[in-house]
Design a protein around this motif. Structure first.
Motif, short mmCIF file in Angstrom:
data_model
loop_
_atom_site.label_atom_id
_atom_site.label_comp_id
_atom_site.label_asym_id
_atom_site.label_seq_id
_atom_site.Cartn_x
_atom_site.Cartn_y
_atom_site.Cartn_z
N UNK A 132 2.76 -5.92 -11.27
CA UNK A 132 3.63 -5.40 -9.97
C UNK A 132 3.00 -4.36 -9.24
N UNK A 133 2.36 -3.48 -9.74
CA UNK A 133 1.51 -2.42 -9.00
C UNK A 133 0.40 -3.06 -8.00
N UNK A 134 -0.27 -3.91 -8.77
CA UNK A 134 -1.64 -4.56 -7.97
C UNK A 134 -1.04 -5.39 -6.76
N UNK A 135 -0.06 -6.08 -7.24
CA UNK A 135 0.58 -6.99 -6.19
C UNK A 135 1.27 -6.36 -4.93
N UNK A 136 1.86 -5.36 -5.26
CA UNK A 136 2.69 -4.43 -4.40
C UNK A 136 1.42 -3.66 -3.48
N UNK A 137 0.20 -3.27 -4.10
CA UNK A 137 -0.67 -2.68 -3.52
C UNK A 137 -1.48 -3.58 -2.33
N UNK A 138 -1.48 -4.76 -2.77
CA UNK A 138 -2.34 -6.01 -1.75
C UNK A 138 -1.30 -6.10 -0.71
N UNK A 139 -0.08 -6.34 -1.09
CA UNK A 139 0.97 -6.83 0.18
C UNK A 139 1.69 -5.67 0.94
N UNK A 140 1.67 -4.52 0.24
CA UNK A 140 2.42 -3.54 0.97
C UNK A 140 1.58 -2.31 0.87
N UNK A 141 0.46 -2.31 1.48
CA UNK A 141 -0.71 -1.12 1.39
C UNK A 141 -0.20 0.24 1.86
#
Length: 362
Positions: free
Chosen positions: A78-87
Motif C-alpha cells: 500500500x505504501x509503495x503504490x501510494x508513493x508511486x501514484x501520489x508522490x
C-alpha cells in the motif's frame, strides 16, 4: 471509454489484496481489502437501486491489484503504490503515523536529549522507535536520571551569572550553564549517555557491576550496596525501553510472515532501519533437491543487501515497522539481530515452522 468487464472480475480470487482502479480524468482510486472480488464488484457492479455507497462504474478504465497474505505485506505494498501514484500526498493518503524517538542532539556545544517524531534532521543520534511518545519520554527521563546531562532545551550561553535550574541544585546536572564544567568535561558525560543508548544500557550495567564486585571484594560493603542499588535502578530504566528501541542506523531484523504461495513464507529483512526486497522462501526443497534448510537460509540471507534510502524514506520504513510490530493485530514473527553474520538461524527455523501454518519444516 472502455468499461470494465465484470465477468473478468468474477474470476478474481476473493482474498486480501491492494488494488488500484484507474479512472477517466481523475486520480486513481487506491485501497486495501480482505475480499478482492467482492470489493471490486461492489465498486464497479451495477446497482439495482440508488445507494450512498461509492461506485466507480461510470469512471473506471482499468484495474491493478497485488494479492497479499499478511498485514505487513499489505502495509508495504500500500505504501509503495501510494508513493508511486501520489508522490506529493502519499503520507496523508495512507495515514502514516511517525513513532517517537529519543534524539541526542550533537549540533550544540553542550549536547542535550529530547523526544522527536522525525529522525534524520540535523546532527544527532536517534534511538527508537518507541510505542508511544509517552513511553519514549518515560524512558528518557529515567535514562537522564543516571547521567549528569542537562535537560534544558535552550542554546546555552554559559556564564557564572546564569540562574541555573533545580537539576543543577540536586547535583543531577554538571551545570555547564554556570561554567562549573567546560565543553570537554561535559562531552565525556554525553559520551557515556551515548554509549548507554547505543548498547541498550549494557555499557553502564557492566561498569556498575564491575564496581560493585570490586567494592565487595575489598569488603566495602556499604559502597557495594549502593552500587547494587544503582544496578537495579538501571535495570528498571531498561525495562521501560520498548522492544524495538535501538539506534536507528543499526536497527536490523527480519519479519517472517505468511506468503500468497502456500508452500512458502515471506522473509522481509530490515537493515539499518530500511526494508529490503522481500524473499519468498519455500519451506520445503524442490523435488530432487537435497540442500539442507539451514544452508538454503544462509544462501538467501547472503544475497540481502541494504537498500539505498534517504533519511526521509528510512523514517517512513521505520514508521511501517512500528505500526506493524506494536499493533494488537500483528501476525508473523520478528527476529532482531546485530548483523547478518549474527543472524539467529535456529530461531529463524522455528519462526518458519510457526508461520508456515503448522507445516513441518525439514
Amino acid at each position: 471509454m472502455t468499461r470494465i468487464d465484470l465477468s473478468a472480475i468474477e474470476t478474481l480470487p476473493n482474498t486480501p489484496a491492494v488494488f488500484l482502479v484507474h479512472t477517466e480524468g481523475r486520480e486513481p482510486y487506491l485501497a486495501r481489502t480482505s475480499q478482492l472480488r467482492r470489493r471490486l464488484l461492489r465498486l464497479l457492479g451495477e446497482r439495482a437501486a440508488p445507494s450512498r455507497l461509492l461506485t466507480l462504474r461510470a469512471l473506471a478504465t482499468g484495474i491493478e491489484y497485488t494479492l497479499v497474505a499478511s498485514t505487513l505485506e499489505s502495509n508495504l505494498v500500500f505504501y509503495e503504490t501510494a508513493r508511486r501514484w501520489f508522490p506529493e500526498s502519499y503520507i496523508e493518503y495512507i495515514r502514516l503515523r511517525f513513532p517517537a524517538y529519543v534524539k541526542l542532539v550533537l549540533s550544540n556545544e553542550f549536547p542535550r536529549a529530547h523526544v522527536t517524531t522525525r529522525p534524520g534532521g540535523g546532527r544527532g543520534r536517534y534511538f527508537g522507535p518507541f510505542r508511544t511518545r509517552a513511553s519514549a519520554e518515560q524512558f528518557l527521563d529515567g535514562a537522564l536520571d543516571l547521567f549528569q546531562v542537562r535537560r534544558c532545551q535552550e542554546d546555552l550561553t554559559p556564564s557564572p551569572d546564569h540562574p541555573g535550574c533545580i537539576y543543577g541544585e540536586m547535583n543531577m546536572c554538571l551545570r555547564p550553564c554556570q561554567q562549573i564544567v567546560g565543553p570537554d568535561e561535559y562531552a565525556s558525560e554525553v559520551a557515556r549517555l551515548s554509549d548507554f543508548l547505543h548498547t541498550s544500557g549494557q555499557s553502564l550495567l557492566a561498569a556498575t557491576a564491575a564496581a560493585r564486585d570490586r567494592m565487595s571484594a575489598e569488603m566495602e560493603f556499604e559502597a557495594a550496596a549502593r552500587q547494587h542499588a544503582r544496578y537495579e535502578r538501571i535495570q528498571e530504566v531498561l525495562r521501560a525501553r520498548d522492544d524495538l528501541a535501538s539506534e536507528v542506523g543499526v536497527l536490523n531484523g527480519v519479519a517472517v510472515t505468511a506468503s500468497v504461495d502456500p508452500a512458502a513464507v515471506d522473509l522481509r529483512f530490515l537493515l539499518g532501519g530500511a526494508w529490503c526486497e522481500p524473499i519468498r522462501f519455500r519451506t520445503a526443497p524442490d523435488p530432487g533437491e537435497m540442500i539442507p534448510l539451514d544452508r538454503r537460509l544462509r544462501e538467501a540471507a547472503s544475497a540481502v543487501k541494504p537498500p539505498p534510502v534517504t533519511q526521509k524514506e528510512r523514517a517512513e520504513h521505520l514508521a511501517i515497522l512500528a505500526r506493524w510490530y506494536y499493533s494488537t493485530w500483528r501476525e508473523g514473527e520478528w527476529l532482531p539481530f546485530a548483523s547478518l553474520d549474527k543472524l539467529p538461524y535456529r530461531r529463524l527455523v522455528k519462526a518458519l515452522s510457526k508461520t508456515g501454518d503448522g507445516r513441518d519444516v525439514p
